[in-house]
Design a protein around this motif. Sequence first.
Motif, PDB file in Angstrom:
ATOM      1  N   ARG A   1       0.839  -1.192   0.000  1.00  0.00           N
ATOM      2  CA  ARG A   1       0.000   0.000   0.000  1.00  0.00           C
ATOM      3  C   ARG A   1       0.874   1.241   0.000  1.00  0.00           C
ATOM      4  O   ARG A   1       1.905   1.286   0.668  1.00  0.00           O
ATOM      5  CB  ARG A   1      -0.900   0.005   1.232  1.00  0.00           C
ATOM      6  N   ALA A   2       0.453   2.246  -0.759  1.00  0.00           N
ATOM      7  CA  ALA A   2       1.080   3.565  -0.726  1.00  0.00           C
ATOM      8  C   ALA A   2       0.018   4.563  -0.281  1.00  0.00           C
ATOM      9  O   ALA A   2      -1.095   4.576  -0.827  1.00  0.00           O
ATOM     10  CB  ALA A   2       1.635   3.943  -2.093  1.00  0.00           C
ATOM     11  N   ARG A   3       0.354   5.382   0.723  1.00  0.00           N
ATOM     12  CA  ARG A   3      -0.620   6.320   1.278  1.00  0.00           C
ATOM     13  C   ARG A   3       0.028   7.697   1.418  1.00  0.00           C
ATOM     14  O   ARG A   3       1.061   7.834   2.069  1.00  0.00           O
ATOM     15  CB  ARG A   3      -1.119   5.837   2.635  1.00  0.00           C
ATOM     16  N   ILE A   4      -0.596   8.691   0.811  1.00  0.00           N
ATOM     17  CA  ILE A   4      -0.133  10.076   0.905  1.00  0.00           C
ATOM     18  C   ILE A   4      -1.260  10.895   1.516  1.00  0.00           C
ATOM     19  O   ILE A   4      -2.412  10.797   1.082  1.00  0.00           O
ATOM     20  CB  ILE A   4       0.234  10.663  -0.484  1.00  0.00           C
ATOM     21  N   GLU A   5      -0.931  11.711   2.519  1.00  0.00           N
ATOM     22  CA  GLU A   5      -1.978  12.494   3.154  1.00  0.00           C
ATOM     23  C   GLU A   5      -1.448  13.816   3.693  1.00  0.00           C
ATOM     24  O   GLU A   5      -0.266  13.961   3.994  1.00  0.00           O
ATOM     25  CB  GLU A   5      -2.640  11.701   4.284  1.00  0.00           C
TER      26      GLU A   5
END
Length: 386
Positions: free
Chosen positions: A60-64
């Motif tokens: 998973r890749a998560r940008i926030e």
Amino acid sequence: MKITKFVVASATALAAGTVGAMAADLPAFEPVEYVQIEDAYGAGFFIIPGTETALKIGGRARIEGRIHDATDIKRDEKEFNARARFNLRIDARTQSELGLIRTYGDFELMTNSQQAVSTNLVHGYIQIGGLLVGKTTTSLDFYTGDLSSNTVDRNRSDTEVWQANYTYALGNGLSITAGIEDNAARARGVDYTAGGDPEFAGNGIPNFTAALRGKYGWGQFGIGAASNTIRSLYGEYDSQMGFAVLGAVTFNMGMIAPGDRVSFQAAYVDGAMGYVNSNEADAAVDAAGKIGTNKGWMVGGGLKHHWTETLSSGFDGTYFNVDHAVDGEDYSRYAMGATLEYRPVQDLLFSVGVGYADTRYDNKVLANGKDSEDELAVNFRVERTF
């Protein structure tokens, strides 16, 4: 004419002999072994060639980006932080005489706009039949919320801990789990100075846990309990024993829309504040020099609704009340959050979330002259799972 036939025959024989000789000189190749898909455990598994082990590799890749105001939302003291996470997940499964042997790892690399970089083994365990040893979600995490964005903390059990437990299937959808947990992730220490920072005496006796779960067509439920040993940093105080009792139930609401659900939960803790995600100390020393456990109870719940196949939203919240061992330190806290989620294609998520929390003290005035403190958070997230 006879000469021509002789020449052609001779050339044909020579060519055949030459090709045969060349073929004899070529190296021999083993038959090609193709990767075998294994769907018995779900999508994405394949058999490792030459073994009976099914393997799945994902991540998973998560940008926030998150705006967080943890003082007074009426004042301009907001903080913005960008964060990126990357998870690599490996799942290996093999059937054996002992049952299913599963090895699972979830490795996380994270960085943010403050240039902080961290690595973490989120999950890492070996499972042999009903026996599990390693780090993963606690067996008491019955309901962990319905939000897909990072807002404000809610007071419920939601963490990964080092543990060893055994799960036994009772039949008819029921199972029971019993084990031990390293209480390093749960211990909140002792407050020796009435309102100061808790102090810790180190990790000692593990926490003992037990949980009963049921899963059915209408939904699922879970009830459980845990012990928590509170070790004193100073010799004049005896160690204390705390405990937590938790429960939750989720109802499937497919009659409204596929995937809809509603959940309720409750917990009571006595010297075990970590089981309701609180930073409050497990125990405190009062003005008379006596040590006592801090107690609290929590109720909460949430819901998930799918407006369309690609658009959904979530809402959840908790109310937490603390009966402090020191007079005048009692307080209550409520926290809630909501998200709007858009999934234009499979495994791709865009979400925005907002959360608010307020802590109110019964008989205490803070340095700013108020008897409460609140926080507001807004989060924007893009996530890709593979």
